[in-house]
Design a protein around this motif. Structure first.
Motif, mmCIF file in Angstrom:
data_model
loop_
_atom_site.group_PDB
_atom_site.id
_atom_site.type_symbol
_atom_site.label_atom_id
_atom_site.label_comp_id
_atom_site.label_asym_id
_atom_site.label_seq_id
_atom_site.Cartn_x
_atom_site.Cartn_y
_atom_site.Cartn_z
ATOM 1 N N LEU A 190 4.323 23.149 -15.577
ATOM 2 C CA LEU A 190 2.988 22.680 -15.188
ATOM 3 C C LEU A 190 2.000 23.654 -15.803
ATOM 4 O O LEU A 190 2.135 24.862 -15.619
ATOM 5 N N ALA A 191 1.031 23.133 -16.552
ATOM 6 C CA ALA A 191 0.084 24.052 -17.188
ATOM 7 C C ALA A 191 -1.249 23.381 -17.474
ATOM 8 O O ALA A 191 -1.344 22.155 -17.531
ATOM 9 N N TYR A 233 -5.904 33.454 -3.649
ATOM 10 C CA TYR A 233 -6.141 32.017 -3.846
ATOM 11 C C TYR A 233 -6.604 31.327 -2.555
ATOM 12 O O TYR A 233 -6.545 30.101 -2.451
ATOM 13 N N ASP A 255 -3.774 27.513 -20.670
ATOM 14 C CA ASP A 255 -2.572 28.343 -20.563
ATOM 15 C C ASP A 255 -1.809 28.429 -21.886
ATOM 16 O O ASP A 255 -0.735 29.043 -21.938
ATOM 17 N N ASN A 279 0.394 18.104 -16.525
ATOM 18 C CA ASN A 279 -0.977 18.598 -16.381
ATOM 19 C C ASN A 279 -1.786 17.574 -15.582
ATOM 20 O O ASN A 279 -1.548 16.374 -15.689
ATOM 21 N N ASP A 280 -2.727 18.048 -14.784
ATOM 22 C CA ASP A 280 -3.608 17.118 -14.065
ATOM 23 C C ASP A 280 -4.720 16.590 -14.965
ATOM 24 O O ASP A 280 -5.446 15.665 -14.591
ATOM 25 N N TYR A 306 -5.511 25.464 -6.490
ATOM 26 C CA TYR A 306 -4.228 26.117 -6.195
ATOM 27 C C TYR A 306 -3.475 25.337 -5.117
ATOM 28 O O TYR A 306 -2.245 25.207 -5.177
HETATM 29 P P1 GDP Z 1 0.769 32.204 -9.378
HETATM 30 O O1 GDP Z 1 2.008 32.413 -10.209
HETATM 31 O O2 GDP Z 1 1.093 31.849 -7.954
HETATM 32 O O3 GDP Z 1 -0.207 33.319 -9.500
HETATM 33 O O4 GDP Z 1 0.019 30.898 -9.929
HETATM 34 P P2 GDP Z 1 -0.212 30.407 -11.430
HETATM 35 O O5 GDP Z 1 -1.648 30.558 -11.792
HETATM 36 O O6 GDP Z 1 0.806 30.995 -12.368
HETATM 37 O O7 GDP Z 1 0.048 28.854 -11.270
HETATM 38 C C1 GDP Z 1 1.340 28.351 -11.055
HETATM 39 C C2 GDP Z 1 1.664 27.281 -12.098
HETATM 40 O O8 GDP Z 1 0.789 26.190 -11.943
HETATM 41 C C3 GDP Z 1 1.510 27.751 -13.531
HETATM 42 O O9 GDP Z 1 2.498 27.084 -14.303
HETATM 43 C C4 GDP Z 1 0.110 27.288 -13.889
HETATM 44 O O10 GDP Z 1 -0.019 27.051 -15.266
HETATM 45 C C5 GDP Z 1 -0.007 26.014 -13.085
HETATM 46 N N1 GDP Z 1 -1.354 25.701 -12.600
HETATM 47 C C6 GDP Z 1 -2.093 26.409 -11.695
HETATM 48 N N2 GDP Z 1 -3.280 25.802 -11.445
HETATM 49 C C7 GDP Z 1 -3.303 24.697 -12.214
HETATM 50 C C8 GDP Z 1 -4.259 23.644 -12.417
HETATM 51 O O11 GDP Z 1 -5.335 23.591 -11.815
HETATM 52 N N3 GDP Z 1 -3.922 22.648 -13.305
HETATM 53 C C9 GDP Z 1 -2.719 22.661 -13.982
HETATM 54 N N4 GDP Z 1 -2.470 21.669 -14.834
HETATM 55 N N5 GDP Z 1 -1.805 23.633 -13.806
HETATM 56 C C10 GDP Z 1 -2.081 24.623 -12.945
#
Ligand code: GDP
Ligand code: MN
Length: 351
Positions: free
Chosen positions: A36-37, A123, A41, A68-69, A129
């Protein structure tokens, strides 16, 4: 749910132009990487892909699904498809999987975000999130592109792999009837999940038929299930069975949690949700600790404990950075529960 035919084997190479074919022959399992990205990213996921390809996937050429959203842009698709040795697929998440369900009280959800922000919870004020955590909890395995696969390996941006993996991890899962694999475990921040265990207990009462015999409750609770000790597997790395998440037991659990609203009224993470489910709905011998996969996601490292394992894997991680035996890790509880012996040299990595 029926899984599709077996994926390409070495005889029908399935790799990107300019990249060598898989070097390890044999049947492939019906499996994919999943990420998911966001478009932003791109360079952090590019580094992750290189780690995964160099240490594992160039030998196996498994597919990679990106979700992806928002629609992925051309640059994201160009860069990632050039790096992955298997097929790459790009999916847009349907809005119903990335939005507030109707039953959520918006004022209450907003109040939570403000309170958590004031308390400095990481977050705590973020809406996206929360959509991310709910998506990873309930919907990544329901995406159209994921439906044809039986197993997945989740990869996030900015991760590192430290050791060579010369065997087929997916085949290991399948041959050994493993449903959920992890590398790191730790305690969750209680502020993010104050009522998750209450909801879980209500679910257990409602659905005793879903609770596995010989489950992993001991990993989650020190008092036979009365309270949650906050231990969870860190879900930014997962290798698992998609059919497990799609099965009735997990569907009933997720729907109960979603109904209770804690993804928005608190900040329930997909890590504790997946972990509680894996520990309660599966017999504990269907869990697997991937000791041989050296792994980093900020700020924690899993480095194989014993010198023998690090040598075998040509690992580049620093042994004393291994998080497994430190105070905030739950991995020694996992070993105790499984009746596993801690590897040689663990005492030297405790602090
Ligand atoms: P953390 O590891 O808990 O600090 O959170 P991350 O920022 O790494 O997010 C977790 C995963 O979700 C990663 O693969 C991110 O790329 C993805 N992700 C986080 N927020 C979003 C978003 O708003 N949209 C998309 N498409 N991906 C997201
Ligand atoms: Mn992350």
């Amino acid at each position: 749910f029926h899984s599709g035919p077996p994926k390409d084997s070495l005889t029908t190479p399935n790799h990107a132009p300019g990249l060598p074919a898989a070097t390890i022959p044999g049947e492939r399992v019906n499996a994919t990487f999943v990420t998911l990205a966001r478009n932003s990213d791109i360079w952090e996921i590019a580094k992750s892909i290189r780690h995964v390809e160099d240490r594992f996937n160039r030998k196996f050429n498994y597919d990679w699904v990106f979700l992806n959203d928002k629609p992925f842009d051309d640059e994201f698709i160009k860069v990632t498809s050039n790096l992955v040795s298997g097929k790459t697929k790009y999916g847009l998440i349907p809005e119903k999987h990335w939005s507030f369900p109707d039953h959520i009280d918006q004022d209450k959800a907003k109040k939570t975000r403000e309170d958590m922000h004031a308390k400095g919870v990481i977050y705590g004020d973020s809406i996206s999130y929360r959509h991310m955590c709910r998506f990873e909890s309930g919907f990544f395995f329901q995406q159209d592109l994921m439906k044809e696969y039986e197993y997945y390996w989740r990869v996030e941006p900015s991760i590192e792999l430290y050791c060579d993996i010369d065997y087929d991890v997916f085949k290991y899962m399948k041959d050994n009837n493993k449903k959920y694999g992890f590398t790191l475990s730790l305690y969750e921040y209680i502020e993010t999940i104050p009522t998750l265990w209450e909801s879980t207990k209500a679910f257990m009462k409602e659905h005793p038929e879903h609770i596995a015999k010989d489950n992993g409750m001991k990993f989650l609770s020190d008092d036979g299930g009365n309270t949650y000790n906050r231990c969870h597997f860190w879900s930014n790395f997962e290798v698992g069975s998609l059919d497990f998440w799609r099965g009735q037991a997990y569907q009933d659990y997720f729907n109960k949690l979603d109904q209770d609203g804690g993804f928005f009224y608190e900040r329930w993470g997909d890590a504790p949700v997946h972990s509680i489910a894996a520990a309660l709905l599966l017999p504990k011998d269907e869990l697997h600790f991937f000791n041989d996969i050296g792994y980093y996601h900020v700020p924690f490292t899993h480095c194989p404990t014993s010198e023998e394992d690090r040598t075998k894997g040509k690992c580049t991680c620093e042994p004393k950075k291994n998080f497994d035996w430190k105070g905030y890790s739950c991995t020694s509880r996992y070993f105790d529960m499984m009746g596993m012996q801690k590897p040689a040299g663990y005492e030297k990595q405790m602090d």
